[in-house]
Design a protein around this motif. Structure first.
Motif, PDB file in Angstrom:
ATOM      1  N   LYS A  52      -2.180   7.244  -3.180  1.00 27.93           N
ATOM      2  CA  LYS A  52      -2.223   8.378  -4.134  1.00 27.93           C
ATOM      3  C   LYS A  52      -1.218   9.419  -3.571  1.00 27.93           C
ATOM      4  O   LYS A  52      -0.814  10.096  -4.506  1.00 27.93           O
ATOM      5  N   SER A  69      -1.539   0.982 -12.164  1.00 28.18           N
ATOM      6  CA  SER A  69      -0.731   0.179 -11.398  1.00 28.18           C
ATOM      7  C   SER A  69      -1.013   0.440  -9.669  1.00 28.18           C
ATOM      8  O   SER A  69      -0.734  -0.449  -8.971  1.00 28.18           O
ATOM      9  N   LYS A  70      -0.851   1.844  -9.616  1.00 27.34           N
ATOM     10  CA  LYS A  70      -1.026   2.213  -8.123  1.00 27.34           C
ATOM     11  C   LYS A  70      -2.482   1.608  -7.594  1.00 27.34           C
ATOM     12  O   LYS A  70      -2.660   1.501  -6.448  1.00 27.34           O
ATOM     13  N   SER A  71      -3.576   1.698  -8.338  1.00 25.67           N
ATOM     14  CA  SER A  71      -4.889   1.208  -8.094  1.00 25.67           C
ATOM     15  C   SER A  71      -4.764  -0.390  -7.627  1.00 25.67           C
ATOM     16  O   SER A  71      -5.429  -0.902  -6.694  1.00 25.67           O
ATOM     17  N   CYS A  94      -2.723  -1.144  -4.717  1.00 28.42           N
ATOM     18  CA  CYS A  94      -3.635  -0.739  -3.395  1.00 28.42           C
ATOM     19  C   CYS A  94      -4.823  -1.620  -2.821  1.00 28.42           C
ATOM     20  O   CYS A  94      -4.914  -2.015  -1.986  1.00 28.42           O
ATOM     21  N   VAL A 128       3.207   1.633  -1.713  1.00 27.10           N
ATOM     22  CA  VAL A 128       3.461   1.966  -3.139  1.00 27.10           C
ATOM     23  C   VAL A 128       2.224   2.263  -3.830  1.00 27.10           C
ATOM     24  O   VAL A 128       2.291   3.206  -4.883  1.00 27.10           O
ATOM     25  N   GLY A 129       1.440   1.875  -3.633  1.00 28.28           N
ATOM     26  CA  GLY A 129      -0.159   1.940  -4.240  1.00 28.28           C
ATOM     27  C   GLY A 129      -0.850   3.236  -3.840  1.00 28.28           C
ATOM     28  O   GLY A 129      -1.754   3.698  -4.375  1.00 28.28           O
ATOM     29  N   THR A 145       0.848  -1.213  -0.040  1.00 25.99           N
ATOM     30  CA  THR A 145      -0.055  -0.157   0.089  1.00 25.99           C
ATOM     31  C   THR A 145       0.837   1.336  -0.052  1.00 25.99           C
ATOM     32  O   THR A 145       0.383   2.212  -0.507  1.00 25.99           O
ATOM     33  N   CYS A 193     -10.327   1.601  -4.251  1.00 24.92           N
ATOM     34  CA  CYS A 193      -9.825   1.178  -5.659  1.00 24.92           C
ATOM     35  C   CYS A 193     -11.084   0.752  -6.594  1.00 24.92           C
ATOM     36  O   CYS A 193     -11.062   1.208  -7.581  1.00 24.92           O
ATOM     37  N   THR A 195       1.604   8.990  -2.494  1.00 25.91           N
ATOM     38  CA  THR A 195       3.395   8.638  -2.640  1.00 25.91           C
ATOM     39  C   THR A 195       3.463   8.689  -4.358  1.00 25.91           C
ATOM     40  O   THR A 195       2.337   8.787  -5.084  1.00 25.91           O
ATOM     41  N   GLY A 235       5.080   3.516  -7.715  1.00 26.83           N
ATOM     42  CA  GLY A 235       4.128   2.667  -8.415  1.00 26.83           C
ATOM     43  C   GLY A 235       3.823   2.860  -9.851  1.00 26.83           C
ATOM     44  O   GLY A 235       2.986   1.959 -10.206  1.00 26.83           O
ATOM     45  N   SER A 242      -1.798   5.541 -12.678  1.00 29.15           N
ATOM     46  CA  SER A 242      -2.779   5.416 -11.576  1.00 29.15           C
ATOM     47  C   SER A 242      -3.349   3.990 -11.626  1.00 29.15           C
ATOM     48  O   SER A 242      -3.751   3.378 -10.678  1.00 29.15           O
TER      49      SER A 242
END
Length: 219
Positions: free
Chosen positions: A103, A113-115, A118, A100-101, A98, A185, A105, A108, A111
């Protein structure tokens, strides 16, 4: 901004859950028995945990004995050891993923990939909360059943200790954090489905008129 703030709040809850999970796993006071006796000077407090048994005397002395033999332990203690360690590992993975995922930070990648990261971290928190809730519930059930058993002497009966309550609270924090991460997410993906990108379409009448004009010029 609201979603980022909600994720940060869930991350703080997850941190409290991880620290509480580790503390509950290591603390020796899963069940406590206070034996006052005939004199307060001889009063002792016996505590039993997953890894050691400790005795605290009213004189201030404190002694602990490690549980070396695994096979001699009851089944619920063996299961509690395994599931609590698994809960600590899963929650630690959830913190890393999390981070890395989230928003707020810059790690990741894009968006999407971060989602996904997360969502994976939220699943880790949910599994960690379930893994921490099962042993604490089972351990509490064993304590209560032994306490209500009339065949067991009063000196051998125990009550739930602080580690059990810490495990319950930590499991709740992890479950709440996992649900928040997964929901945030999901809402983001659902918003993308409801409002797809606009596509520019040219009127067919204009195309036909242009085609007719070109053919007329060739005649």
């Amino acid at each position: 901004m609201a979603s980022a703030s909600l994720q940060f709040f869930a991350f703080i809850l997850a941190l409290f859950g991880v620290f509480g999970d580790i503390a509950a796993t290591l603390l020796p006071n899963w069940k406590v028995n206070a034996d006052v006796g005939s004199n307060i000077i001889t009063a002792i407090t016996q505590m039993q945990g997953l890894w050691m048994d400790c005795t605290w005397y009213s004189t201030g002395m404190f002694s602990c004995t490690l549980k070396y033999s695994i096979l001699s332990l009851p089944v619920y203690i063996q299961a509690a050891r395994t599931t609590m360690v698994l809960s600590c590992i899963l929650s630690a993975f959830g913190i890393c993923i999390t981070t890395v995922g989230m928003k707020c930070t810059k790690l990741g990648g894009d968006s999407d990939s971060k989602s996904h990261a997360c969502f994976a971290g939220g699943i880790c928190f949910i599994l960690a909360g379930i893994s921490g809730l099962v042993p604490t519930s089972w351990y509490t059930r064993e304590i209560i059943s032994n306490f209500l058993d009339q065949t067991i002497p009063e000196s051998s009966k125990h009550e739930p200790g602080g580690a059990v309550y810490t495990g319950f609270i930590s499991a709740g924090f992890l479950l709440i954090a996992g649900v928040i991460f997964c929901t945030s997410c999901f809402n983001k993906q659902q918003g993308g489905w409801i409002y797809p990108p606009k596509q520019h379409h040219f009127p067919s009448a204009q195309q036909e008129s242009n085609a007719g004009y070109n053919l007329k010029d060739y005649v």
